[in-house]
Motif scaffolding. Structure first.
Motif, PDB file in Angstrom:
ATOM      1  N   PHE A  43       0.809  -1.220   0.000  1.00 30.45           N
ATOM      2  CA  PHE A  43       0.000   0.000   0.000  1.00 30.45           C
ATOM      3  C   PHE A  43       0.843   1.271   0.000  1.00 30.45           C
ATOM      4  CE2 PHE A  43       0.346  -1.841   4.225  1.00 30.45           C
ATOM      5  CZ  PHE A  43       0.884  -0.807   4.967  1.00 30.45           C
ATOM      6  N   ILE A  44       2.176   1.129  -0.102  1.00 28.91           N
ATOM      7  CA  ILE A  44       3.039   2.314  -0.205  1.00 28.91           C
ATOM      8  C   ILE A  44       4.099   2.074  -1.279  1.00 28.91           C
ATOM      9  CG2 ILE A  44       2.746   3.087   2.184  1.00 28.91           C
ATOM     10  CD1 ILE A  44       5.404   1.753   2.843  1.00 28.91           C
ATOM     11  N   ASP A  45       4.538   3.162  -1.899  1.00 29.48           N
ATOM     12  CA  ASP A  45       5.597   3.067  -2.908  1.00 29.48           C
ATOM     13  C   ASP A  45       6.978   3.059  -2.271  1.00 29.48           C
ATOM     14  OD1 ASP A  45       3.758   3.058  -4.997  1.00 29.48           O
ATOM     15  OD2 ASP A  45       3.665   5.258  -5.036  1.00 29.48           O
ATOM     16  N   ASP A  46       7.080   3.632  -1.079  1.00 26.18           N
ATOM     17  CA  ASP A  46       8.377   3.712  -0.420  1.00 26.18           C
ATOM     18  C   ASP A  46       8.801   2.354   0.140  1.00 26.18           C
ATOM     19  OD1 ASP A  46       8.436   6.417  -0.874  1.00 26.18           O
ATOM     20  OD2 ASP A  46       7.601   6.945   1.084  1.00 26.18           O
ATOM     21  N   VAL A  47      10.099   2.176   0.257  1.00 29.02           N
ATOM     22  CA  VAL A  47      10.679   1.056   0.993  1.00 29.02           C
ATOM     23  C   VAL A  47      11.179   1.609   2.321  1.00 29.02           C
ATOM     24  CG1 VAL A  47      12.529  -0.653   1.066  1.00 29.02           C
ATOM     25  CG2 VAL A  47      11.364  -0.171  -1.099  1.00 29.02           C
ATOM     26  N   LEU A  48      10.584   1.141   3.417  1.00 26.38           N
ATOM     27  CA  LEU A  48      10.968   1.646   4.739  1.00 26.38           C
ATOM     28  C   LEU A  48      12.308   1.047   5.151  1.00 26.38           C
ATOM     29  CD1 LEU A  48       7.574   1.409   6.651  1.00 26.38           C
ATOM     30  CD2 LEU A  48       8.432   3.216   5.150  1.00 26.38           C
ATOM     31  N   GLN A  49      13.180   1.894   5.642  1.00 25.25           N
ATOM     32  CA  GLN A  49      14.512   1.434   6.022  1.00 25.25           C
ATOM     33  C   GLN A  49      14.892   1.993   7.384  1.00 25.25           C
ATOM     34  OE1 GLN A  49      18.128   1.318   3.332  1.00 25.25           O
ATOM     35  NE2 GLN A  49      18.736   3.076   4.607  1.00 25.25           N
ATOM     36  N   VAL A  50      15.522   1.160   8.179  1.00 24.35           N
ATOM     37  CA  VAL A  50      16.102   1.611   9.435  1.00 24.35           C
ATOM     38  C   VAL A  50      17.475   0.967   9.570  1.00 24.35           C
ATOM     39  CG1 VAL A  50      14.952  -0.221  10.741  1.00 24.35           C
ATOM     40  CG2 VAL A  50      15.796   1.804  11.928  1.00 24.35           C
ATOM     41  N   LYS A  51      18.463   1.777   9.850  1.00 23.54           N
ATOM     42  CA  LYS A  51      19.812   1.276  10.036  1.00 23.54           C
ATOM     43  C   LYS A  51      19.999   0.884  11.500  1.00 23.54           C
ATOM     44  CE  LYS A  51      21.774   4.122   6.333  1.00 23.54           C
ATOM     45  NZ  LYS A  51      22.723   5.225   5.999  1.00 23.54           N
ATOM     46  N   ALA A  52      20.856  -0.087  11.702  1.00 26.29           N
ATOM     47  CA  ALA A  52      21.090  -0.586  13.061  1.00 26.29           C
ATOM     48  C   ALA A  52      21.522   0.531  13.994  1.00 26.29           C
ATOM     49  CB  ALA A  52      22.140  -1.703  13.041  1.00 26.29           C
ATOM     50  N   LYS A  53      22.398   1.407  13.515  1.00 26.17           N
ATOM     51  CA  LYS A  53      22.901   2.484  14.377  1.00 26.17           C
ATOM     52  C   LYS A  53      21.800   3.483  14.727  1.00 26.17           C
ATOM     53  CE  LYS A  53      24.643   5.326  10.533  1.00 26.17           C
ATOM     54  NZ  LYS A  53      25.834   6.022   9.975  1.00 26.17           N
ATOM     55  N   ASP A  54      20.852   3.736  13.767  1.00 30.44           N
ATOM     56  CA  ASP A  54      19.755   4.668  14.039  1.00 30.44           C
ATOM     57  C   ASP A  54      18.747   4.044  14.994  1.00 30.44           C
ATOM     58  OD1 ASP A  54      20.791   6.664  12.370  1.00 30.44           O
ATOM     59  OD2 ASP A  54      19.845   5.773  10.596  1.00 30.44           O
ATOM     60  N   LEU A  55      18.447   2.746  14.779  1.00 30.87           N
ATOM     61  CA  LEU A  55      17.513   2.054  15.671  1.00 30.87           C
ATOM     62  C   LEU A  55      18.106   1.966  17.071  1.00 30.87           C
ATOM     63  CD1 LEU A  55      14.868   0.566  16.031  1.00 30.87           C
ATOM     64  CD2 LEU A  55      15.995  -1.532  15.238  1.00 30.87           C
ATOM     65  N   GLU A  56      19.399   1.778  17.132  1.00 35.67           N
ATOM     66  CA  GLU A  56      20.094   1.740  18.416  1.00 35.67           C
ATOM     67  C   GLU A  56      19.901   3.055  19.171  1.00 35.67           C
ATOM     68  OE1 GLU A  56      24.727   2.170  19.384  1.00 35.67           O
ATOM     69  OE2 GLU A  56      24.236   0.274  18.386  1.00 35.67           O
ATOM     70  N   GLU A  57      20.064   4.176  18.465  1.00 40.28           N
ATOM     71  CA  GLU A  57      19.917   5.485  19.091  1.00 40.28           C
ATOM     72  C   GLU A  57      18.472   5.734  19.519  1.00 40.28           C
ATOM     73  OE1 GLU A  57      21.121   8.848  20.835  1.00 40.28           O
ATOM     74  OE2 GLU A  57      22.435   7.360  19.876  1.00 40.28           O
ATOM     75  N   LEU A  58      17.519   5.322  18.666  1.00 40.99           N
ATOM     76  CA  LEU A  58      16.107   5.501  18.985  1.00 40.99           C
ATOM     77  C   LEU A  58      15.721   4.712  20.231  1.00 40.99           C
ATOM     78  CD1 LEU A  58      13.288   6.561  18.230  1.00 40.99           C
ATOM     79  CD2 LEU A  58      12.991   4.537  16.789  1.00 40.99           C
ATOM     80  N   LEU A  59      16.161   3.464  20.310  1.00 46.40           N
ATOM     81  CA  LEU A  59      15.864   2.629  21.475  1.00 46.40           C
ATOM     82  C   LEU A  59      16.515   3.199  22.735  1.00 46.40           C
ATOM     83  CD1 LEU A  59      16.269  -0.942  19.913  1.00 46.40           C
ATOM     84  CD2 LEU A  59      14.139   0.174  20.589  1.00 46.40           C
ATOM     85  N   ARG A  60      17.662   3.811  22.552  1.00 46.33           N
ATOM     86  CA  ARG A  60      18.338   4.412  23.695  1.00 46.33           C
ATOM     87  C   ARG A  60      17.557   5.624  24.205  1.00 46.33           C
ATOM     88  NH1 ARG A  60      23.181   4.506  21.649  1.00 46.33           N
ATOM     89  NH2 ARG A  60      23.793   2.513  22.558  1.00 46.33           N
ATOM     90  N   GLU A  61      17.036   6.427  23.270  1.00 46.17           N
ATOM     91  CA  GLU A  61      16.244   7.601  23.659  1.00 46.17           C
ATOM     92  C   GLU A  61      14.954   7.190  24.361  1.00 46.17           C
ATOM     93  OE1 GLU A  61      15.574   9.837  20.142  1.00 46.17           O
ATOM     94  OE2 GLU A  61      17.647  10.542  19.952  1.00 46.17           O
ATOM     95  N   GLU A  62      14.385   6.051  23.935  1.00 50.51           N
ATOM     96  CA  GLU A  62      13.141   5.576  24.540  1.00 50.51           C
ATOM     97  C   GLU A  62      13.375   4.831  25.853  1.00 50.51           C
ATOM     98  OE1 GLU A  62      10.031   6.127  23.476  1.00 50.51           O
ATOM     99  OE2 GLU A  62      10.866   7.445  21.927  1.00 50.51           O
ATOM    100  N   GLY A  63      14.641   4.695  26.221  1.00 49.22           N
ATOM    101  CA  GLY A  63      14.951   4.004  27.467  1.00 49.22           C
ATOM    102  C   GLY A  63      14.950   2.498  27.351  1.00 49.22           C
ATOM    103  N   GLU A  64      14.846   1.977  26.123  1.00 52.39           N
ATOM    104  CA  GLU A  64      14.830   0.536  25.916  1.00 52.39           C
ATOM    105  C   GLU A  64      16.241  -0.038  25.772  1.00 52.39           C
ATOM    106  OE1 GLU A  64      12.130  -1.251  26.054  1.00 52.39           O
ATOM    107  OE2 GLU A  64      10.820   0.488  26.288  1.00 52.39           O
ATOM    108  N   LEU A  65      17.240   0.835  25.688  1.00 46.89           N
ATOM    109  CA  LEU A  65      18.616   0.414  25.472  1.00 46.89           C
ATOM    110  C   LEU A  65      19.526   1.247  26.355  1.00 46.89           C
ATOM    111  CD1 LEU A  65      19.800  -1.708  23.452  1.00 46.89           C
ATOM    112  CD2 LEU A  65      20.433   0.202  21.997  1.00 46.89           C
ATOM    113  N   GLY A  66      20.451   0.584  27.050  1.00 46.71           N
ATOM    114  CA  GLY A  66      21.374   1.295  27.920  1.00 46.71           C
ATOM    115  C   GLY A  66      22.413   2.069  27.132  1.00 46.71           C
ATOM    116  N   GLU A  67      23.081   2.989  27.805  1.00 43.47           N
ATOM    117  CA  GLU A  67      24.066   3.849  27.148  1.00 43.47           C
ATOM    118  C   GLU A  67      25.203   3.061  26.517  1.00 43.47           C
ATOM    119  OE1 GLU A  67      24.191   7.062  26.422  1.00 43.47           O
ATOM    120  OE2 GLU A  67      22.143   7.234  27.170  1.00 43.47           O
TER     121      GLU A  67
END
Length: 505
Positions: free
Chosen positions: A152-176
């Motif tokens: 239902f979308i033309d885009d291909v969603l992408q997340v890089k490991a380093k970006d997901l790592e930072e996001l999880l860290r901001e959400e408190g799901e990942l330690g420093e």
């Protein structure tokens, strides 16, 4: 003070069992032939192990070769998954019956491509549910990123490991100091061939050389195996308390310094998590070191009034009977006894065994009985193995198979019973191997106390390919680089597109 003593006692018993298993069951050692009881003892362990290992390899030769090939070369597997939910009309609720109709009229198809060496996996998935077709769900993962495509979308969603790592860290799901690592998904098993050679040299060969020849004695005897009298050489392996303590201490000191062991344990902990913390690893190193230190310091308090004794009976270089027993005294001088006793008959085509593992202390006793009858005559396999716990809980495995170089057909059953209810899984399959291809048809039937619950059907078609193709040709939308407002706006748009797509059905 009672808890620390009990904790240390448990660790001491763990250490005793560890070194006993290594010393008595050192089946991976290779020794030059001679006629000493010590040599005969370990050669018989080796030969008996090899018979069982060869029997297992023969049953799964094609599957093992396919698995090895899939780790070396790019592979493609097409699969079809369907199910059948069996709920009697007069027993299920309306929701249960509705769900069963959906499942019974649904089918999932997919094409998976993998290259474990280059660390990439892709998938193209579709489904048919009650006549409605859902397709163009795609997935790509490599060591650095994860991509998802949807119809239902033309885009291909992408997340890089380093970006997901930072996001999880901001959400408190990942330690420093924790890291997200997709590469772990592509790593092989924990123990390599080099690791096996390391453990053989550092421990099995070490113990063999350290154990005195005088610890072994030999005599002629006759034993009953499968109802028949068998002439055998009886070899007794005995260690007194001081000698056992010495071997245990030297082994634990080697284990404490073993970097290979530490690496394997660490890998086994983080293998399936994709997340690793440097501080947690430092804590792990410290905890493991402390554990070994406590065990080493408690060795002198181990009481083995009768030492450790292992007896085996050998006929034609194969063990036909064994009797292992060890009794230790706890802090109150109460006896804790571990024993293994049983018989076995091992040939190339047929292997039978019947062993009882027992343990007892001041509070009571318990045991596990393992009994098996395995046979491979020409191309017919018939196996039956039972595990019984205190004569109450039973786990049973049965198989009836036809095995050729290009075909493997089987009917298997796994049955679990606690004396009140019985749960059974029926696993039937037909796999055909030819060159660089494999075609398989499996069914898994789940049954409880005679009632058929659910059947899962899986059809696969695998082959070796030149390379993994890119499943995504659309515009890549790197959502890992978006801020919170951009993500909220973008996913609101996705929700609207999804609802519009669903409306068409």
């Amino acid at each position: 003070m009672e808890q620390p003593k009990k904790a240390m006692e448990k660790k001491s018993l763990f250490a005793i069992a560890l070194v006993a298993l290594i010393a008595v069951g050192g089946v991976l050692v290779y020794f030059m032939l001679n006629t000493s009881p010590k040599q005969k003892y370990f050669e018989a362990e080796m030969a008996s192990y090899n018979v069982m290992e060869d029997a297992m390899k023969t049953r799964f030769t094609s599957e093992v070769k396919w698995d090895e090939m899939s780790r070396k070369y790019p592979m493609e597997t097409e699969l079809e998954l369907s199910g059948e939910m069996n709920i009697p009309f007069d027993e299920g609720s309306f929701d249960d019956l509705a769900m069963s109709q959906i499942i019974n009229n649904a089918k999932l198809n997919g094409t998976l491509q993998t290259d474990m060496d280059k660390k990439i996996i892709t998938a193209d998935l579709s489904a048919n549910v009650a006549g409605m077709t859902f397709k163009d769900f795609t997935f790509l993962m490599d060591a650095e990123k994860l991509q998802v495509g949807m119809p239902f979308i033309d885009d291909v969603l992408q997340v890089k490991a380093k970006d997901l790592e930072e996001l999880l860290r901001e959400e408190g799901e990942l330690g420093e100091d924790e890291e997200l690592d997709f590469e772990r998904f592509f790593e092989p098993g924990f123990i390599t061939e080099e690791d096996r050679k390391h453990f053989q040299k550092e421990y099995i060969d070490f113990l063999y050389n350290e154990i005195s020849d005088e610890a072994f004695t030999e005599e002629k005897d006759t034993v009953s195996v499968d109802g028949k009298d068998v002439k055998a050489n009886k070899i007794t392996f005995h260690l007194d308390e001081k000698e056992f303590q010495r071997l245990l201490k030297e082994t634990l000191e080697k284990l404490q310094k073993d970097e290979t062991l530490r690496r394997i344990i660490k890998d086994s902990i983080i293998k399936d998590e994709f997340i690793g913390s440097s501080s947690e690893m430092l804590d792990f190193d410290a905890d493991l070191n402390d554990m070994f230190t406590e065990m080493i310091n408690s060795i002198d308090s181990i009481k083995l009034p009768d030492g450790m004794k292992s007896m085996i009976w050998i006929n034609k270089d194969i063990i036909v009977k064994r009797d292992f027993k060890m009794t230790t005294l706890d802090e109150f001088d109460e006896k804790i006894t571990i024993s293994i006793e049983g018989t076995q008959s091992l040939t190339k085509d047929k292997q039978t065994f019947d062993y009882a593992f027992k343990g007892s202390d001041a509070l009571g006793e318990g045991g596990i009985n393992i009994k098996g009858d395995l046979s491979l005559e020409k191309d017919k396999v018939k196996d039956h193995v039972t595990f019984a716990v205190d004569d109450m809980t039973m786990l049973e495995y049965k198989s009836d198979e036809t095995l050729t170089k290009k075909d493997h057909k089987f009917e298997r059953e796994i049955i679990a019973s606690d004396g009140f209810e019985t749960f059974k899984i029926g696993w039937n399959g037909d796999s055909k191997f030819e060159g660089d291809t494999i075609k398989s048809d499996y069914s898994f039937a789940f049954n409880t106390s005679g009632l058929d619950l659910f059947t899962l059907n899986l059809v696969t078609d695998g082959k070796k390919i030149k390379k993994v193709e890119n499943v995504h040709d659309g515009k890549v939308k790197d959502i890992g680089g978006m801020d919170e407002d951009e993500l909220e706006e973008y996913f609101s748009e996705l929700e609207w597109q999804f609802n519009e797509w669903m409306f068409d059905f």
